[in-house]
Design an enzyme around this catalytic site. Structure first.
Site, PDB file in Angstrom:
ATOM      1  CG  HIS A  47      -1.112 -10.783  -1.171  1.00  0.00           C
ATOM      2  ND1 HIS A  47      -1.488 -11.881  -1.901  1.00  0.00           N
ATOM      3  CD2 HIS A  47      -0.246 -11.248  -0.222  1.00  0.00           C
ATOM      4  CE1 HIS A  47      -0.889 -12.958  -1.415  1.00  0.00           C
ATOM      5  NE2 HIS A  47      -0.119 -12.593  -0.405  1.00  0.00           N
ATOM      6  CD  GLU A  48       2.244  -9.120   2.458  1.00  0.00           C
ATOM      7  OE1 GLU A  48       2.124  -9.330   3.685  1.00  0.00           O
ATOM      8  OE2 GLU A  48       2.679  -9.970   1.669  1.00  0.00           O
ATOM      9  CG  HIS A  60      -1.331 -12.207   4.434  1.00  0.00           C
ATOM     10  ND1 HIS A  60      -1.930 -13.421   4.168  1.00  0.00           N
ATOM     11  CD2 HIS A  60      -0.412 -12.025   3.441  1.00  0.00           C
ATOM     12  CE1 HIS A  60      -1.408 -13.943   3.077  1.00  0.00           C
ATOM     13  NE2 HIS A  60      -0.482 -13.113   2.615  1.00  0.00           N
TER      14      HIS A  60
END
Length: 238
Positions: free
Chosen positions: A24-25, A28
């Protein structure tokens, strides 16, 4: 005492959460890089190494608390894990349109989680079978899909600093967006109150109740998008 089953259960519960948070990170950071911001890359955060994304509270303390309390309290099983990683640094001023750029970067995290859940649904039929290995693999994939679906949906709540809050800031008219962005200072407190404190005080968990309704539907949709017949996935139904 045979600790092997405990270790296996821990791995099945914890590893999917770590993978969901880490990717998820990373999403980004890669989204920011695609839009011209090299901050995450320069900071060494464009990495799939979970250690680089560890947040003391979100990655260690909170998941550890959930893990211990679920194992200590009846029925002594792990039903739910949650956490977050250290946010990937993003320099919005490097985007052509900072507000829209941040909204796109925020969207990348939940999209990655939903993509990973879809990958899990694609793999599921290949591990179905009567063996112990198959049962463990099925359980791991279900936890993997669950972790990604919950993390993706949770982050879409329109409260800064969650991704949904940053998406809202990018879409709202500028005056309202500025006011909404101010919530980021207390947003995490609002989230923690909504998840842990208010449900205990009220004796009712609205977020949990919403997830109970949404999760079965989300699983069905993801299996459908993966071309799988949920009813035919014996032992893997939700």
């Amino acid at each position: 005492m045979n600790i092997l089953p405990i270790v296996i259960n821990l791995a099945i519960a914890v590893v999917p959460v770590i993978l969901a948070i880490t990717l998820h990170e990373a999403a980004h950071g890669f989204a920011a890089l695609a839009l011209g911001d090299t901050t995450a890359r320069d900071a060494g955060r464009l990495s799939l190494n979970p250690i680089r994304h560890i947040d003391p509270v979100g990655t260690i303390i909170l998941p550890g608390f959930l893990l211990v309390t679920q194992l200590v309290l009846p029925p002594h099983r792990i039903f739910f894990m949650f956490g977050w990683a250290k946010p990937v640094p993003v320099s919005a001023f490097r985007f052509r349109d900072p507000r829209r750029g941040m909204a796109l970067v925020a969207t990348a995290g939940p999209l990655m989680n939903f993509f990973l859940a879809w990958v899990g649904a694609l793999i599921m039929p290949s591990v179905l079978g009567p063996s112990v290995w198959s049962a463990g693999a099925q359980q791991f994939l279900i936890y993997f899909m669950l972790a990604n679906i919950v993390l993706g949906l949770f982050n879409l709540l329109p409260i800064p600093p969650l991704d949904g809050g940053r998406i809202a800031v990018g879409l709202l008219p500028l005056p309202l967006a500025r006011a909404w962005a101010q919530l980021e200072r207390v947003g995490i407190l609002i989230v923690l109150l909504a998840i842990f404190i208010l449900p205990r005080l009220m004796g009712f968990d609205p977020l949990g109740a919403a997830l109970d309704r949404v999760l079965p539907w989300a699983f069905r949709v993801i299996f459908w998008l993966a071309g799988q017949n949920v009813a035919g996935l014996d032992g893997a139904s939700i």
